[in-house]
Design a protein around this motif. Structure first.
Motif, PDB file in Angstrom:
ATOM      1  N   GLN A 373      65.234  -4.425  21.995  1.00 21.95           N
ATOM      2  CA  GLN A 373      64.023  -3.754  21.570  1.00 21.95           C
ATOM      3  C   GLN A 373      63.809  -3.941  20.081  1.00 21.95           C
ATOM      4  N   HIS A 375      60.354  -4.497  16.857  1.00 19.65           N
ATOM      5  CA  HIS A 375      58.959  -4.356  16.457  1.00 19.65           C
ATOM      6  C   HIS A 375      58.253  -5.698  16.394  1.00 19.65           C
ATOM      7  N   ARG A 376      58.883  -6.753  16.912  1.00 22.89           N
ATOM      8  CA  ARG A 376      58.266  -8.075  16.884  1.00 22.89           C
ATOM      9  C   ARG A 376      58.397  -8.732  18.249  1.00 22.89           C
ATOM     10  N   ASP A 390      54.198  -9.356  14.616  1.00 25.56           N
ATOM     11  CA  ASP A 390      54.540  -7.931  14.566  1.00 25.56           C
ATOM     12  C   ASP A 390      53.744  -7.166  15.615  1.00 25.56           C
ATOM     13  N   MET A 391      54.397  -6.215  16.236  1.00 28.07           N
ATOM     14  CA  MET A 391      53.722  -5.363  17.215  1.00 28.07           C
ATOM     15  C   MET A 391      52.996  -4.236  16.494  1.00 28.07           C
ATOM     16  N   GLY A 392      51.749  -3.991  16.898  1.00 27.06           N
ATOM     17  CA  GLY A 392      50.971  -2.926  16.280  1.00 27.06           C
ATOM     18  C   GLY A 392      51.355  -1.562  16.815  1.00 27.06           C
ATOM     19  N   HIS A 393      51.073  -0.549  16.042  1.00 24.07           N
ATOM     20  CA  HIS A 393      51.363   0.829  16.447  1.00 24.07           C
ATOM     21  C   HIS A 393      50.195   1.374  17.250  1.00 24.07           C
ATOM     22  N   PHE A 394      50.500   2.108  18.294  1.00 21.70           N
ATOM     23  CA  PHE A 394      49.465   2.680  19.153  1.00 21.70           C
ATOM     24  C   PHE A 394      49.876   4.091  19.541  1.00 21.70           C
ATOM     25  N   SER A 395      48.928   4.984  19.504  1.00 25.19           N
ATOM     26  CA  SER A 395      49.196   6.357  19.917  1.00 25.19           C
ATOM     27  C   SER A 395      47.966   6.904  20.628  1.00 25.19           C
TER      28      SER A 395
END
Length: 423
Positions: A373, A375-376, A390-395
């Motif tokens: 696991q 962040h990329r 890079d993985m974007g943040h989502f909420s």
């Protein structure tokens, strides 16, 4: 078919039960183009032997027999009488084939005797509500009628009647409601009629409101229908909205829509005020976000502005009061306690996974792969580089009703009472 007349001639010459090539006849009779003029003319000359043969075919191959009878009934009165009797008795195959003929038909009449289409379509919809085997065909037929101007009013009357249908009526008529959702005015008309109807199913109304909450359908009511209803019916419709829908933003849209209805006069303003007074307590954040642009000074003369501004002022005053409450850090969990709690949960999850893997039959058949696991992620391409991104943040946040958070049982009882008093 290259030679439809020759095929039809072959069939009519072998309609006697003792005739040869019966297997070929049964195959051809379902394949000949029944809508061709020369085929119809030939079959009309041999209508009585044809009807006797088709009645016999019902016992051995009901599917093809009903298909032929439905097609024959388009230009033969006795054949249509058999089809009508099959519909009345609820024969599934008869209903399926009749529904399929509606795709190619226009106008408000059906078959040889110019039978009103309204009665045929209404019977098909009734059968589809009780027999799931015909619901797909009837759904597609009803949706096609909604798209035709000559049949639209007939189809809309059938859709209105679905409010009293089974709980899964929106699933049975998925294509119909897809077409309905594309027409905002028509959807509002149907939804308003269901909300005002004392016999409409709560589950059906709830499913329709779920379409609104999912942004598949517009939020709002038909002003003309709502204005003609009595004050008691209007009040019960509002109670149904509050009791069946748990989306604060959508409920605010319905309340604002009622406030803007000029034909309701002061009744609309009062109903909207009562709705917003409940929503500000149940969904304070959603109410604040919805009313903030409507409470602007530039919209002061808009109908319902006094309600929007008044409720927004109460929401903001209550928000400021809550923000002034003293901070109590001893009531919050500390970092060490949070880490201990998280560690215990992870340990519990690992034990569950180990137990499931040990008992799993499929675990012995597949290869276990450990995925790191991070962040990329890497995009692997066959003829080119493999870039790392890079993985974007989502909420995503959902506001639950305040009554269900503070006292779940009280919130549940409140909604039950809302629904009970809306009958």
């Amino acid at each position: 078919m290259a030679h439809p007349f020759a095929a039809a001639q072959f069939v009519v010459e072998r309609l006697e039960p003792q005739a040869n090539d019966q297997r070929t006849v049964r195959a051809l009779v379902a394949a000949i183009p029944w809508r061709t003029a020369e085929v119809r003319a030939l079959l009309a000359l041999h209508r009585q032997p044809m009807l006797i043969w088709l009645k016999g075919l019902l016992e051995t191959n009901a599917h093809d027999a009903w298909y032929c009878l439905v097609e024959f009934g388009q230009f033969d009165a006795e054949a249509f009488a058999l089809v009508a009797d099959g519909l009345e008795r609820g024969v599934s195959l008869a209903a399926q084939h009749v529904a399929r003929t509606l795709f190619r038909m226009d106008g408000a009449v059906y078959a040889v005797n110019a039978v009103p289409l309204a009665g045929v379509l209404r019977r098909l919809v009734t059968l589809a509500c009780t027999d799931s085997s015909v619901s797909d065909d009837v759904d597609l037929a009803l949706s096609s009628c909604l798209k035709r101007q000559s049949q639209r009013s007939i189809a809309v009357d059938c859709v209105r009647g679905l409010g009293d249908g089974p709980d899964d009526v929106l699933n049975r008529f998925d294509s119909t409601f897809y077409v309905l959702c594309e027409d905002a005015a028509l959807f509002k008309e149907v939804l308003t009629e269901w909300l005002l109807s004392p016999t409409a199913s709560f589950n059906v109304i709830s499913a329709a409101l779920d379409l609104v909450a999912a942004n598949r359908a517009p939020a709002g009511l038909d002003e003309a229908l709502f204005a003609r209803a009595s004050l008691l019916a209007k009040t019960k419709a509002v109670r149904r909205l509050l009791g069946l829908l748990a989306d604060g933003g959508v409920l605010c849209q319905f309340a604002a829509d009622i406030a803007r209805m000029v034909s309701l006069g002061d009744v609309g303003i009062e109903l909207a005020r009562q709705m917003f007074n409940l929503l500000k307590d149940e969904f304070p954040r959603a109410t604040e976000e919805f009313l903030k642009p409507l409470a602007a000074s530039a919209l002061r003369r808009e109908r319902g502005a006094e309600v929007f501004r008044g409720v927004y002022a109460i929401v903001m005053a209550w928000k400021r009061y809550l923000e002034r409450l003293p901070k109590r850090p001893e009531l919050h969990i500390g970092d060490a306690d949070a880490m201990a709690f998280r560690t215990a949960r992870l340990k519990q999850q690992r034990e569950i996974h180990r137990g499931a893997e040990a008992r799993s039959f499929f675990a012995s058949m597949v290869t276990t792969v450990h995925i790191a696991q991070g962040h990329r992620f890497t995009s692997h391409m066959q003829n080119g580089p493999s870039p790392i991104s890079d993985m974007g943040h989502f909420s995503h946040a959902v506001e639950l009703p305040s009554s269900e958070l503070s006292d779940p049982m009280r919130g549940l009882l409140h909604r039950i009472q809302m629904r009970r008093t809306s009958r």
